[in-house]
Scaffold this motif. Structure first.
Motif, PDB file in Angstrom:
ATOM      1  N   TYR A  20       0.796  -1.230   0.000  1.00  0.00           N
ATOM      2  CA  TYR A  20       0.000   0.000   0.000  1.00  0.00           C
ATOM      3  C   TYR A  20       0.831   1.285   0.000  1.00  0.00           C
ATOM      4  O   TYR A  20       0.486   2.235  -0.722  1.00  0.00           O
ATOM      5  N   TYR A  23       1.929   1.796  -3.567  1.00  0.00           N
ATOM      6  CA  TYR A  23       0.842   2.239  -4.433  1.00  0.00           C
ATOM      7  C   TYR A  23       0.706   3.757  -4.385  1.00  0.00           C
ATOM      8  O   TYR A  23       0.481   4.407  -5.413  1.00  0.00           O
ATOM      9  N   GLU A  24       0.853   4.325  -3.192  1.00  0.00           N
ATOM     10  CA  GLU A  24       0.702   5.779  -3.073  1.00  0.00           C
ATOM     11  C   GLU A  24       1.852   6.507  -3.758  1.00  0.00           C
ATOM     12  O   GLU A  24       1.656   7.594  -4.301  1.00  0.00           O
ATOM     13  N   ASP A 289      -8.569  -4.586   1.959  1.00  0.00           N
ATOM     14  CA  ASP A 289      -7.368  -5.425   1.811  1.00  0.00           C
ATOM     15  C   ASP A 289      -7.697  -6.549   0.843  1.00  0.00           C
ATOM     16  O   ASP A 289      -8.011  -7.672   1.232  1.00  0.00           O
ATOM     17  N   GLN A 293      -4.635  -8.535  -5.807  1.00  0.00           N
ATOM     18  CA  GLN A 293      -4.101  -7.181  -5.840  1.00  0.00           C
ATOM     19  C   GLN A 293      -3.855  -6.642  -7.248  1.00  0.00           C
ATOM     20  O   GLN A 293      -3.815  -5.431  -7.428  1.00  0.00           O
ATOM     21  N   ALA A 322      -4.674  -0.993  -5.315  1.00  0.00           N
ATOM     22  CA  ALA A 322      -4.513   0.464  -5.305  1.00  0.00           C
ATOM     23  C   ALA A 322      -5.800   1.153  -5.732  1.00  0.00           C
ATOM     24  O   ALA A 322      -6.199   2.168  -5.156  1.00  0.00           O
ATOM     25  N   ARG A 325      -8.287   1.740  -3.179  1.00  0.00           N
ATOM     26  CA  ARG A 325      -7.954   2.788  -2.209  1.00  0.00           C
ATOM     27  C   ARG A 325      -7.714   4.133  -2.902  1.00  0.00           C
ATOM     28  O   ARG A 325      -6.977   4.979  -2.391  1.00  0.00           O
ATOM     29  N   ALA A 334      -7.811   4.723   3.498  1.00  0.00           N
ATOM     30  CA  ALA A 334      -7.057   3.855   4.404  1.00  0.00           C
ATOM     31  C   ALA A 334      -7.823   3.562   5.688  1.00  0.00           C
ATOM     32  O   ALA A 334      -7.300   2.882   6.573  1.00  0.00           O
TER      33      ALA A 334
END
Length: 425
Positions: A20, A23-24, A289, A293, A322, A325, A334
């Motif tokens: 995660y 991903y950001e 979650d 993915q 990703a 989110r 998140a």
């Protein structure tokens, strides 16, 4: 951090265990970023959703595999998955999917609820017996794996005695779904594929001798009556993928979801007392979650997404975890919040390849979580869970928990009483 460095971090053991933050870093460059001459990573919810539905994008076909994976036909794992509906494009994909779809209609799935409830209750009883003296039990081995594998095996007609061996074979085989794989991992995947194909070769022969009321018999009869509708290679490949996909995703959903719920005791207590809230909880767990993915697509024609022009032949890594989110789609992404409006996670994909068993996976989770929270009075982590070092299929290898004594209601000592109304954001 530039996109290429972020993707390199994502492929590392650290990045795979917790993707995660990476991903950001990718998202900071835009919803679609270029990481190579014809290689792109997509983190935006809208962009991933649209690309999955766009007929200009498909999975890698034989011609592209010859270009990017020379020698793939010599790999039992790659060849087997490539002959299944998972890795084929229309019209072959549509033809194969239709043959199995009848077993996964909403009506058929709803009719399975009693079976799922009964199997889940038996597994909870067994967990209580094993953990009655406070001894930890492994949730993955004792519940998260046997529940979905029992359900999909019942659909396929696989005898109960044979089910324990599939976990290792499937874990090995699914290594080929990772964006990178070592020669040793590929060798393991090939062994897993060979074992699974060998097993189903014997089951197919048994169903020819003695047909039964199961999906394996139905597919065998289609092949035997018309090999143009389903070849022998496709028969075995699709039986393998139906089995593996039928429990891998749900196993990970159950493990990931339980850890999230144990980390949010008020929400867990509410769900334990209100099983009718389970659909919203499960969709938020899928979003928060995701057990799957990422997936990939190749472009067959030029297209534009995220402000970038994508030439024909582009390879796109679609980051489902990703996208789930993406703050443009979900405020405060998140934060775990089962009361979010309009939760539509992309964990099962979208478009023609939308997961055939998504409804069944949701049913199993909607039954399992309230039951676990209601009946296991001492349900708590009993040590550090061990993540599998995988990116595509995100889950736990082991998840030790204590279960306490048999309970008639959910725990109320760590948050909202069981009968209290849920809080809303």
């Amino acid at each position: 951090m530039d996109p290429a460095d972020a993707l390199a971090l994502l492929m590392s053991p650290q990045g795979r265990v917790n993707p995660y933050p990476t991903y950001e870093r990718l998202r900071a460059h835009g919803p679609v970023v270029q990481a190579g001459p014809v290689f792109y990573a997509v983190t935006g919810y809208a962009e991933v959703d649209e690309i999955l539905r766009d007929p200009r994008f498909g999975v890698m076909d034989d011609e592209l595999r010859d270009q990017f994976l020379p020698g793939w036909r010599e790999s039992p794992a790659v060849a087997s998955i490539s002959r299944s509906m998972l890795r084929t494009n229309p019209p072959d994909h549509s033809r194969m999917r239709r043959l199995a779809a009848g077993a996964f209609t909403p009506r058929r799935i709803a009719a399975m609820r009693d079976v799922v409830v009964a199997q889940a209750a038996e597994l909870v009883d067994a967990m209580l017996e094993r953990g009655r003296d406070g001894e930890p039990v492994d949730f993955m081995a004792d519940f998260a794996y046997p529940l979905p594998v029992g359900v999909i095996c019942a659909l396929l007609g696989v005898p109960a005695a044979d089910r324990p061996q599939f976990r290792r074979w499937a874990a090995d085989l699914t290594g080929v779904l990772e964006p990178e794989i070592t020669p040793a991992e590929l060798a393991d995947a090939d062994r897993g594929a060979a074992e699974l194909r060998g097993y189903f070769t014997e089951l197919v022969a048994a169903r020819r001798r003695a047909p039964a009321d199961d999906l394996t018999t139905a597919l065998v009869q289609v092949h035997d009556s018309d090999g143009e509708r389903l070849s022998g290679d496709e028969l075995l490949s699709n039986l393998v993928i139906l089995l593996v996909a039928g429990f891998e995703t749900t196993t990970n959903l159950l493990g990931n979801g339980l850890v999230v719920l144990l980390g949010h005791p008020r929400a867990a207590a509410t769900l334990g007392g209100h099983p009718e809230f389970a659909p919203g909880y499960v969709d938020e767990l899928l979003r928060y979650d995701s057990p799957v993915q990422l997936t990939t697509r190749m472009s067959t024609a030029p297209a534009s997404y995220g402000g970038l022009d994508l030439p024909a032949g582009s390879w796109l890594m679609l980051m489902l975890g990703a996208a789930n989110r993406d703050p443009r789609r979900y405020p405060e992404p998140a934060r775990f919040d089962p009361w979010r409006p309009q939760i539509h996670p992309l964990s099962f994909g979208a478009g023609p390849h939308y997961c055939l068993g998504a409804g069944l996976a949701r049913l199993e989770a909607q039954v399992a979580f309230p039951l676990l929270l209601r009946r296991l009075s001492g349900l708590a982590l009993a040590g550090e869970p061990e993540r599998r070092v995988r990116l595509t299929l995100r889950g736990y290898a082991t998840l030790p928990v204590t279960v306490g004594d048999a309970a008639t209601g959910p725990r109320t000592d760590r948050g909202t009483p069981a009968g209290a109304a849920p809080a809303t954001p």
